[in-house]
Scaffold this motif. Sequence first.
Motif, PDB file in Angstrom:
ATOM      1  N   THR A  85       0.823  -1.212   0.000  1.00  0.00           N
ATOM      2  CA  THR A  85       0.000   0.000   0.000  1.00  0.00           C
ATOM      3  C   THR A  85       0.859   1.265   0.000  1.00  0.00           C
ATOM      4  N   SER A  89       0.857   3.957  -3.154  1.00  0.00           N
ATOM      5  CA  SER A  89       0.556   5.377  -2.951  1.00  0.00           C
ATOM      6  C   SER A  89       1.686   6.257  -3.463  1.00  0.00           C
ATOM      7  N   ARG A  93       1.439   8.842  -6.869  1.00  0.00           N
ATOM      8  CA  ARG A  93       1.704  10.287  -6.848  1.00  0.00           C
ATOM      9  C   ARG A  93       2.671  10.683  -7.971  1.00  0.00           C
TER      10      ARG A  93
END
Length: 220
Positions: A85, A89, A93
């Motif tokens: 996770t 993430s 980005r």
Amino acid sequence: RQPPEPDTTRTQPKRRRPTTTMLALLIVAAVATVAGGAAAKPSFCRSLACPAYQVLPGSVEGKFELRRYAPSRWASTIVNGTSFTDATSHGFRELFGYISGANKNKTKIEMTTPVAISVTPGEGPNCATQFKVSFYMPVTAPPPTDPRVFVDHWPQSDFAVSWYGGWWNDDKVVQHVHTLSEMLSTAGVKFATDQWYAAGYDSPFSLFNRHNEAWLRMQA
């Protein structure tokens, strides 16, 4: 006296009813188009562009699909770490910056689906895992200005795929890949064991009917 009604029987051709043979040919052509070509856009792609694939024989309804994906282009970045996770993430980005204008043309690129993550486990328990996070690119991708982002070309690829709902977490994605591998082993489908994939189709802001997938690359 009213003028006589015009005789239209000579000017209007008779409509021919399709014969049984014609109907049969139309049905065969339609089935061949679906079975032999790329599948229609899946409903779980929503309104976003997504890669085309064909469902192969050997799929088990309600459990897994065997898919053949056409060659495709992706924007990718690699993150090394231990948390799925966190890596996802971080990679998201970087890629979102690319489609928002961090590219040579300074152009914005429409969001697509899925976000695909290929996971290559480290060689030991304390070694970092490599996570390659990718956005599908249906159009020509301008060169990125961020050195961490690159354009990745995937050849035609065969994947075994299962699906599940809800939100991702580290335990959940691993469990679904493990379950898929067990189903494939039972069905006699060979697959690569050195790498696995997760694919997410929904925005973090989507609350209902979320669609995620586990992918394993098939082997001959």
